[in-house]
Scaffold this motif. Structure first.
Motif, PDB file in Angstrom:
ATOM      1  N   ILE A  87       0.845  -1.255  -0.231  1.00 13.22           N
ATOM      2  CA  ILE A  87       0.173   0.123  -0.082  1.00 13.22           C
ATOM      3  C   ILE A  87       0.911   1.404  -0.008  1.00 13.22           C
ATOM      4  CG2 ILE A  87      -1.817   1.342   1.281  1.00 13.22           C
ATOM      5  CD1 ILE A  87      -2.205  -1.632   2.871  1.00 13.22           C
ATOM      6  N   ALA A  88       0.581   2.263  -0.919  1.00 11.82           N
ATOM      7  CA  ALA A  88       1.278   3.404  -0.954  1.00 11.82           C
ATOM      8  C   ALA A  88       0.433   4.650  -0.450  1.00 11.82           C
ATOM      9  CB  ALA A  88       1.790   3.896  -2.309  1.00 11.82           C
ATOM     10  N   ILE A  89       1.180   5.400   0.204  1.00 10.14           N
ATOM     11  CA  ILE A  89       0.434   6.668   0.809  1.00 10.14           C
ATOM     12  C   ILE A  89       1.335   8.028   0.334  1.00 10.14           C
ATOM     13  CG2 ILE A  89      -0.194   8.035   2.884  1.00 10.14           C
ATOM     14  CD1 ILE A  89      -0.738   5.361   4.386  1.00 10.14           C
ATOM     15  N   ALA A  90       0.672   8.753  -0.343  1.00 11.41           N
ATOM     16  CA  ALA A  90       1.588   9.936  -0.981  1.00 11.41           C
ATOM     17  C   ALA A  90       0.736  11.412  -0.351  1.00 11.41           C
ATOM     18  CB  ALA A  90       1.551   9.960  -2.286  1.00 11.41           C
ATOM     19  N   GLY A  91       1.447  12.401  -0.628  1.00 13.67           N
ATOM     20  CA  GLY A  91       0.843  13.742  -0.357  1.00 13.67           C
ATOM     21  C   GLY A  91       1.801  14.757   0.093  1.00 13.67           C
ATOM     22  N   SER A  92       1.544  15.895   0.175  1.00 11.49           N
ATOM     23  CA  SER A  92       2.417  17.173   0.722  1.00 11.49           C
ATOM     24  C   SER A  92       3.086  16.817   2.108  1.00 11.49           C
ATOM     25  CB  SER A  92       1.612  18.378   0.683  1.00 11.49           C
ATOM     26  OG  SER A  92       2.315  19.399   1.363  1.00 11.49           O
ATOM     27  N   VAL A  93       4.267  17.662   2.513  1.00 13.37           N
ATOM     28  CA  VAL A  93       4.745  17.679   3.716  1.00 13.37           C
ATOM     29  C   VAL A  93       3.517  18.338   4.615  1.00 13.37           C
ATOM     30  CG1 VAL A  93       6.079  19.207   4.743  1.00 13.37           C
ATOM     31  CG2 VAL A  93       7.001  18.033   3.019  1.00 13.37           C
ATOM     32  N   ALA A  94       3.432  18.043   5.731  1.00 12.65           N
ATOM     33  CA  ALA A  94       2.644  18.504   6.862  1.00 12.65           C
ATOM     34  C   ALA A  94       0.875  18.314   6.422  1.00 12.65           C
ATOM     35  CB  ALA A  94       2.667  19.939   6.861  1.00 12.65           C
ATOM     36  N   VAL A  95       0.692  17.327   5.453  1.00  8.84           N
ATOM     37  CA  VAL A  95      -0.506  17.018   5.152  1.00  8.84           C
ATOM     38  C   VAL A  95      -1.415  15.909   6.075  1.00  8.84           C
ATOM     39  CG1 VAL A  95      -0.588  15.244   3.320  1.00  8.84           C
ATOM     40  CG2 VAL A  95      -2.263  16.911   3.283  1.00  8.84           C
ATOM     41  N   GLY A  96      -0.455  15.080   6.579  1.00  7.18           N
ATOM     42  CA  GLY A  96      -0.786  13.908   7.508  1.00  7.18           C
ATOM     43  C   GLY A  96      -0.719  12.608   7.141  1.00  7.18           C
ATOM     44  N   LYS A  97       0.303  12.478   5.874  1.00 11.90           N
ATOM     45  CA  LYS A  97       0.139  11.078   5.381  1.00 11.90           C
ATOM     46  C   LYS A  97       1.054  10.116   6.383  1.00 11.90           C
ATOM     47  CE  LYS A  97       4.312  12.228   2.622  1.00 11.90           C
ATOM     48  NZ  LYS A  97       4.398  13.980   3.439  1.00 11.90           N
ATOM     49  N   SER A  98       1.865  10.735   7.314  1.00  8.08           N
ATOM     50  CA  SER A  98       2.589   9.895   8.166  1.00  8.08           C
ATOM     51  C   SER A  98       1.459   9.390   9.259  1.00  8.08           C
ATOM     52  CB  SER A  98       3.715  10.739   8.969  1.00  8.08           C
ATOM     53  OG  SER A  98       4.772  11.022   7.943  1.00  8.08           O
ATOM     54  N   THR A  99       0.743  10.304   9.770  1.00  4.03           N
ATOM     55  CA  THR A  99      -0.128   9.862  10.744  1.00  4.03           C
ATOM     56  C   THR A  99      -1.052   8.730  10.096  1.00  4.03           C
ATOM     57  OG1 THR A  99      -0.214  11.952  12.007  1.00  4.03           O
ATOM     58  CG2 THR A  99      -2.143  10.602  12.053  1.00  4.03           C
ATOM     59  N   THR A 100      -1.508   8.909   8.837  1.00  3.18           N
ATOM     60  CA  THR A 100      -2.277   7.970   8.101  1.00  3.18           C
ATOM     61  C   THR A 100      -1.785   6.654   8.074  1.00  3.18           C
ATOM     62  OG1 THR A 100      -3.316   9.853   6.651  1.00  3.18           O
ATOM     63  CG2 THR A 100      -3.514   7.452   5.869  1.00  3.18           C
ATOM     64  N   ALA A 101      -0.505   6.710   7.624  1.00  5.08           N
ATOM     65  CA  ALA A 101       0.397   5.344   7.684  1.00  5.08           C
ATOM     66  C   ALA A 101       0.250   4.656   9.025  1.00  5.08           C
ATOM     67  CB  ALA A 101       1.552   5.743   7.080  1.00  5.08           C
ATOM     68  N   ARG A 102       0.370   5.305  10.211  1.00  4.78           N
ATOM     69  CA  ARG A 102       0.821   4.906  11.456  1.00  4.78           C
ATOM     70  C   ARG A 102      -0.597   4.240  11.978  1.00  4.78           C
ATOM     71  NH1 ARG A 102       4.411   9.081  12.314  1.00  4.78           N
ATOM     72  NH2 ARG A 102       2.780  10.353  13.079  1.00  4.78           N
ATOM     73  N   PRO A 115      -1.892  -9.864  11.291  1.00  5.51           N
ATOM     74  CA  PRO A 115      -0.693 -10.014  10.191  1.00  5.51           C
ATOM     75  C   PRO A 115       0.041  -9.106  10.621  1.00  5.51           C
ATOM     76  CG  PRO A 115      -2.776  -8.844   9.396  1.00  5.51           C
ATOM     77  CD  PRO A 115      -3.272  -9.213  10.801  1.00  5.51           C
ATOM     78  N   GLU A 116       1.142  -9.501  10.242  1.00  7.33           N
ATOM     79  CA  GLU A 116       2.547  -8.590  10.171  1.00  7.33           C
ATOM     80  C   GLU A 116       2.452  -7.566   9.257  1.00  7.33           C
ATOM     81  OE1 GLU A 116       6.065  -6.940  11.750  1.00  7.33           O
ATOM     82  OE2 GLU A 116       4.775  -8.591  12.580  1.00  7.33           O
ATOM     83  N   VAL A 185      15.267  -4.106   9.316  1.00  6.04           N
ATOM     84  CA  VAL A 185      15.400  -5.166   8.414  1.00  6.04           C
ATOM     85  C   VAL A 185      13.933  -5.573   8.467  1.00  6.04           C
ATOM     86  CG1 VAL A 185      15.780  -7.598   8.299  1.00  6.04           C
ATOM     87  CG2 VAL A 185      17.497  -6.040   9.358  1.00  6.04           C
ATOM     88  N   VAL A 186      13.281  -5.756   6.997  1.00  5.19           N
ATOM     89  CA  VAL A 186      11.839  -6.321   6.779  1.00  5.19           C
ATOM     90  C   VAL A 186      12.108  -7.635   6.656  1.00  5.19           C
ATOM     91  CG1 VAL A 186      10.059  -5.981   5.140  1.00  5.19           C
ATOM     92  CG2 VAL A 186      11.554  -3.968   5.768  1.00  5.19           C
ATOM     93  N   ARG A 187      10.870  -8.480   7.190  1.00  2.00           N
ATOM     94  CA  ARG A 187      11.110  -9.907   7.191  1.00  2.00           C
ATOM     95  C   ARG A 187       9.673 -10.510   7.057  1.00  2.00           C
ATOM     96  NH1 ARG A 187      14.498  -8.710  11.633  1.00  2.00           N
ATOM     97  NH2 ARG A 187      16.579  -9.309  11.707  1.00  2.00           N
ATOM     98  N   HIS A 188       9.329 -10.948   5.890  1.00  2.00           N
ATOM     99  CA  HIS A 188       8.349 -11.429   5.321  1.00  2.00           C
ATOM    100  C   HIS A 188       6.846 -10.908   5.786  1.00  2.00           C
ATOM    101  CE1 HIS A 188       9.951 -14.684   3.054  1.00  2.00           C
ATOM    102  NE2 HIS A 188      10.887 -14.933   4.152  1.00  2.00           N
ATOM    103  N   PRO A 189       6.676  -9.677   5.668  1.00  2.00           N
ATOM    104  CA  PRO A 189       5.448  -8.922   6.188  1.00  2.00           C
ATOM    105  C   PRO A 189       4.470  -9.450   5.353  1.00  2.00           C
ATOM    106  CG  PRO A 189       6.561  -7.448   4.735  1.00  2.00           C
ATOM    107  CD  PRO A 189       7.427  -8.632   4.916  1.00  2.00           C
ATOM    108  N   ALA A 190       3.059  -9.462   5.960  1.00  2.00           N
ATOM    109  CA  ALA A 190       1.945  -9.781   5.088  1.00  2.00           C
ATOM    110  C   ALA A 190       1.467  -8.670   4.349  1.00  2.00           C
ATOM    111  CB  ALA A 190       0.767 -10.240   6.075  1.00  2.00           C
ATOM    112  N   LEU A 191       1.505  -7.380   4.869  1.00  2.00           N
ATOM    113  CA  LEU A 191       1.308  -6.082   4.361  1.00  2.00           C
ATOM    114  C   LEU A 191       2.485  -5.090   4.494  1.00  2.00           C
ATOM    115  CD1 LEU A 191      -1.403  -7.219   6.044  1.00  2.00           C
ATOM    116  CD2 LEU A 191      -2.516  -5.458   4.491  1.00  2.00           C
ATOM    117  N   VAL A 192       2.578  -4.363   3.608  1.00  2.00           N
ATOM    118  CA  VAL A 192       3.537  -3.336   3.598  1.00  2.00           C
ATOM    119  C   VAL A 192       3.151  -2.086   3.247  1.00  2.00           C
ATOM    120  CG1 VAL A 192       5.835  -2.276   2.691  1.00  2.00           C
ATOM    121  CG2 VAL A 192       5.541  -4.954   2.883  1.00  2.00           C
ATOM    122  N   ILE A 193       3.252  -0.829   4.155  1.00  2.00           N
ATOM    123  CA  ILE A 193       2.785   0.326   3.723  1.00  2.00           C
ATOM    124  C   ILE A 193       3.869   1.251   3.332  1.00  2.00           C
ATOM    125  CG2 ILE A 193       1.812   2.515   4.704  1.00  2.00           C
ATOM    126  CD1 ILE A 193       0.108   0.619   6.569  1.00  2.00           C
TER     127      ILE A 193
END
Length: 312
Positions: A87-102, A115-116, A185-193
């Motif tokens: 899953i990709a999350i894009a957007g401007s600086v300060a728009v809140g994409k990091s919070t959306t991701a977390r 799931p991991e 280190v990324v180890r076999h996650p079920a989903l990646v953001i």
């Protein structure tokens, strides 16, 4: 029923909230506060009404992909390493994409089977400051040319291929630089953001000999959007809030801002926004909005007003 706009189905906040199973958020107020970036007024209600239905949709899509992959493996005569749903999350600086991701990471990993879920930020693939300074790119940090595109693509390819361990660089927002010798280190996650300013970009310069770009590895993409003036205001508010916290640390790259009076810091924020972030937004980030599968539109209060979903 939602209306259709430029290929997107448009849901009001109320319409989108009704898509959820109405089971309530599994995040408490304390959980939400921990996940939210400085200055963003995200509440449990916002999580329940906006992010929980989105997490349910992503879970549905990821489950469908796993079943499809299994059927294709059967057809081709043998299993292979399970691919994560990316899953990709894009957007401007300060728009809140990091919070959306977390928030999405936390909700998704609390789903059935727990799931991991790995969170990969493209900040880790910025060139070190020494490289940017040597190339005269420090004022272009965050622009496409400031990233090691080949390293990002190589990491995404290894993750999608099911490689046992994929080391990725670590970025320090305090030091404003890559941490030398550090790796996540990324180890076999079920989903990646994958979260970052330019993740939906299609500029192939410096990408790979095959002209592969990061978005070639994504199963679903989200763009967090808001009016330029609102984002500029949020950027200034965030810098003012950071002055009282992390910028007080002597080792902080922007520690020099900590002693500035409000009017001077506001002026600095305005210059950085107008000369760097707004330019990047208009030239590189906003043009990728139409490539996203889903758009979260925020109002001046930093809360999501509408959700736009492309189903084709």
């Amino acid at each position: 029923m939602p209306i259709v706009d430029a290929g997107y189905e448009v849901f009001t906040r109320a319409q989108w909230s009704a898509r959820g199973r109405r089971i309530g958020s599994t995040l408490t107020a304390a959980d939400t506060e921990r996940l939210v970036a400085t200055g963003e007024p995200v509440s449990v209600e916002e999580v329940t009404e906006v992010y929980l239905p989105l997490a349910e949709l992503l879970t549905l899509l990821a489950t469908h992909k796993r079943e499809l992959d299994r059927r294709i493996d059967d057809f081709l005569g043998g299993p292979r390493a399970a691919e994560p749903y990316v899953i990709a999350i894009a957007g401007s600086v300060a728009v809140g994409k990091s919070t959306t991701a977390r928030i999405l990471q936390s909700l998704l990993q609390r789903g059935e089977g727990q799931p991991e879920v790995e969170l990969l930020t493209t900040d880790g693939f910025l060139y070190p400051n020494a490289v940017l300074e040597a190339g005269g790119l420090m004022e272009r940090k965050g622009f496409p040319e400031s990233y090691d595109q080949r390293a990002l693509i190589s990491a995404l390819a290894a993750i999608r291929a099911g490689q046992d361990e994929v080391p990725t660089p670590v970025y320090s927002h305090l030091a404003y630089d890559i941490v030398p010798g550090a790796a996540h280190v990324v180890r076999h996650p079920a989903l990646v953001i994958v979260e970052g300013l330019n993740v939906l970009g299609v500029n192939t310069k410096g990408a790979s000999p095959e002209h592969i770009v990061a978005s070639d590895f994504f199963d679903f993409s989200i763009y967090v959007d808001a009016a330029e003036d609102d984002i500029a205001h949020w950027f200034t508010d965030r810098l003012l809030a950071l002055r009282a916290t992390v910028l007080q640390e002597p080792e902080a790259f922007f520690h020099r801002f900590a002693a500035l009076p409000d009017d001077e810091l506001v002026a600095v924020a305005g210059r950085i926004w107008a000369e760097i972030n707004l330019v990047n937004l208009r030239e590189n980030v906003a043009p990728t909005r139409g490539r996203a599968n889903l758009v979260l539109e925020k109002g001046a209060d930093h809360l999501v007003d509408r959700v736009l979903l492309r189903r084709t």
